[in-house]
Design a protein around this motif. Structure first.
Motif: not given
Ligand code: ADP
Length: 626
Positions: A149-170
């Protein structure tokens, strides 16, 4: 952080502790995996609560979202289950800090307590709750789409639950959060509307926002969507209380005590409070948040209200809802307003009186005491008005019995002529029960409270009287002991004055600076020596505690060695001294007796090897005689 492509995608490693939790969650928790839904709904509901509160302080956010709701969407074609909320959302930092590390202090503590033994760790996890990470019990990939709320940047977080996750802006994402679970093969039951409806009823019925279930084109609300505490007590089942408790405290056990009431008077408030059956792990963490959530007129305000619950009741969890604060109450105001102090007073009184009722069921109360007594006793030390009520509820170990007893029980057991309540403190019960200090009391059948918790050393300094009876250390009990005759008084075998005089002098000479003085005592029956500190000085146990805590204490308590003139060893020693026996042997005997007394006291010897070699000499000469 490594860039993996030309797009805005970032690949970020999980913090080490997250990987460990994930590993356990994924591999050990199948049996109870349905709780993932409760955890995600609870996060979604918190997010709505947070935005609702933020709107009160920043109304300019308001055009962006409402009404609040949580939507569950099973998608059989894609084998996914989504939980969507239009709450506060997360920005990039939130995603990294909250979904990339273990943010909750309890979880960090949990990771520290992991043993590597699967069985034990599963039991541990059962007491913690793992929040968001529970999603990986049923999903092999989790996608979080979110905009704050209050921001115009959205993000997609994704992970297979191993050792890392990815972040993408949308940035095209709507406000709020959607958590999408790409379900494991064996978890497709969570695509069935019947199963989902049932789970929401079971675990999340009390959530105060509507939970909608999308079933094809249809969409229906499947929870009661009224805050549980606003309902009539008679209409709430034990099961519902339990689910609510588990959801506010992230616990898996049953509440040991449930207290639900509405206070009307100077201040109106509703309280729904619980005492757990199992102690939470972080009970002794100084930065632990209180387990109490504050609501104003059903709007969530904070789960970190300072000073709403006194420290000694920090194991109590639940909610307080009041209409006597403005909705846009700030943290500063919460600290100043007299309303909070009045509510605090009210809840303390109610909890104590409820505990009093519960204490009538001895077996059940003892369980409570074993879990929380160590914390509860801090109430004897805290500057509160209710110390007397707290004292009534305290339980102690005592000589001559394996039972826990109260101060009142103790007073009932007091010997005729006994004036004070006596205690002895130390680190463990077994050593305490064998402490020579108790011999004079045992001989006179005077009960002694055995205190084994560190806090005991502190409250005894400030809470010094109960119902007119002084609470006194056994070290300073001379009066009573002199007044009450020993049943089988044994006056033979006394040392002559001259013998005693020589003996005491010699002991002081040998032990030198280690001790302040030596005196005869008639309160020992079995041991040759014992050790006390003068009245008003730090006890030996407290001294050890403070040193163990790394505290620099400026002085060592002065030690007085007490000698039992009736003990055969002392007799022999006195005789040898009187007849100028072997000096070396006499000196060694005094050292061995002194070191033995230290051991009985629970003290570490400064030179255990020397003690051993001296003792061996005696053993050898004893064996040689045989
Ligand atoms: P907890 O909820 O006990 O703090 P979780 O692991 O469940 O622990 O969640 C960690 C944090 O991630 C939350 O405290 C919150 O800040 C954030 N979070 C999780 N889910 C959401 C959501 N749906 N909307 C906004 N923030 C969320």
């Amino acid at each position: 952080m490594t860039e993996t492509s030309q797009t805005t995608e970032q690949k970020i490693e999980f913090k080490a502790e997250v990987s460990r939790v994930l590993d356990i969650v994924i591999h050990s928790l199948y049996s109870n995996n349905e709780i993932f839904l409760r955890e995600l709904i609870s996060n979604a509901s918190d997010a709505c609560d947070k935005l609702r509160y933020a709107l009160l302080l920043h109304p300019e956010l308001s055009a962006q979202t409402t009404p609040f709701q949580i939507t569950i969407t099973p998608d059989k074609a894609n084998n996914t289950l989504s939980i969507t909320d239009n709450g506060i959302g997360m920005d990039k930092d939130d995603l990294i800090n909250h979904l990339g590390t273990i943010a909750r202090s309890g979880s960090a503590e949990f990771v520290k307590s992991l043993t590597g033994d699967k069985q034990k760790d599963m039991a541990l996890i059962g007491q913690f709750g793992v929040g968001f990470y529970a999603a990986f019990m049923v999903a092999d990939k989790v996608t979080v789409q979110t905009k704050k709320a209050g921001s115009d940047k959205g993000y997609i977080w994704e992970s297979a639950g191993s050792d890392s996750f990815t972040l993408n802006e949308d940035d095209s994402l709507p406000l709020g959060t959607t958590v999408t679970l790409h379900l494991k093969k064996e978890a497709t039951e969570y695509l069935e509307p019947i199963r989902l409806r049932h789970l929401v009823r079971q675990y999340s019925d009390h959530i105060s926002w509507p939970i909608l279930l999308k079933d094809g084109d249809k969409q229906e609300t499947i929870n009661s969507a009224s805050a549980l505490w606003t309902r009539n007590k008679a209409d709430i089942t034990l099961e519902q209380y339990k689910d609510f408790y588990q959801s506010v405290s992230h616990a898996f056990d049953d509440p040991w005590m449930t207290l639900h009431y509405k206070a009307e008077g100077v201040i109106d408030y509703t309280a729904l409070l619980f005492i757990p059956t199992k102690p939470p792990f972080n009970l002794f963490q100084p930065d632990r948040k209180s387990g109490i959530q504050l609501y104003v007129n059903r709007v969530f305000i904070s789960d970190d209200v300072p000073d709403l619950m006194p420290f000694f009741l920090r194991f109590v969890t639940g909610i307080i809802d009041t209409n006597d604060l403005p909705l846009n109450v700030s943290r500063e105001m919460l600290q100043k307003t007299p309303v909070m102090a009045k509510i605090k007073k009210g809840i303390v009184k109610r909890i104590l009186s409820e505990l009093k009722k519960r204490s009538e069921d001895k077996a059940s109360y003892h369980k409570f005491w074993e879990n929380f007594g160590i914390v509860f006793k801090e109430g004897l030390y805290e500057p509160i008005d209710e110390r007397k009520e707290v004292a009534e509820l305290c339980r102690f170990h005592v000589t001559g019995s394996d039972d826990f007893i109260s101060f009142a029980d103790y007073i009932n057991q007091m010997k005729e002529g006994q004036e004070n309540i006596y205690y002895l403190s130390g680190t463990d019960l077994k050593t305490l029960r064998n402490n020579p200090q108790l011999e004079g009391f045992e001989a006179r059948q005077i009960p002694v409270l055995l205190l084994t918790d560190p806090i005991d050393e502190f409250w005894v300094q400030t809470f010094t009287e109960y119902q007119g009876k002084k609470i006194v250390s056994v070290m300073h009990a001379k009066n009573d002991l002199d007044k009450i005759a020993v049943s089988s008084s044994d006056t033979k075998n006394k040392l002559s004055e001259k013998e005693a005089d020589k003996l005491l002098k010699r002991i002081k000479e040998i032990l030198g600076d280690k001790i302040q003085s030596v005196e005869l005592t008639d309160r020992l029956t079995k041991s040759p020596l014992s050790l006390i500190t003068p009245e008003g000085q730090m006890s030996l146990h407290l001294e050890r505690l403070m040193k163990a805590n790394g505290q620099q204490i400026a002085y060592n308590s002065e030690r007085i060695v007490q000698v039992n003139p009736k003990h055969p060893l002392i007799h022999k020693l006195a005789e040898l001294i009187n007849t100028n026996g072997n000096t070396q042997q006499i000196d060694n005997a005094i050292w061995v007796l002194y070191d033995q007394t230290l051991i009985a006291e629970g003290e570490a010897l400064s030179d255990p090897a020397l003690f051993g070699s001296r003792l061996n000499e005696f053993i050898l000469s004893g064996l040689s005689v045989l």
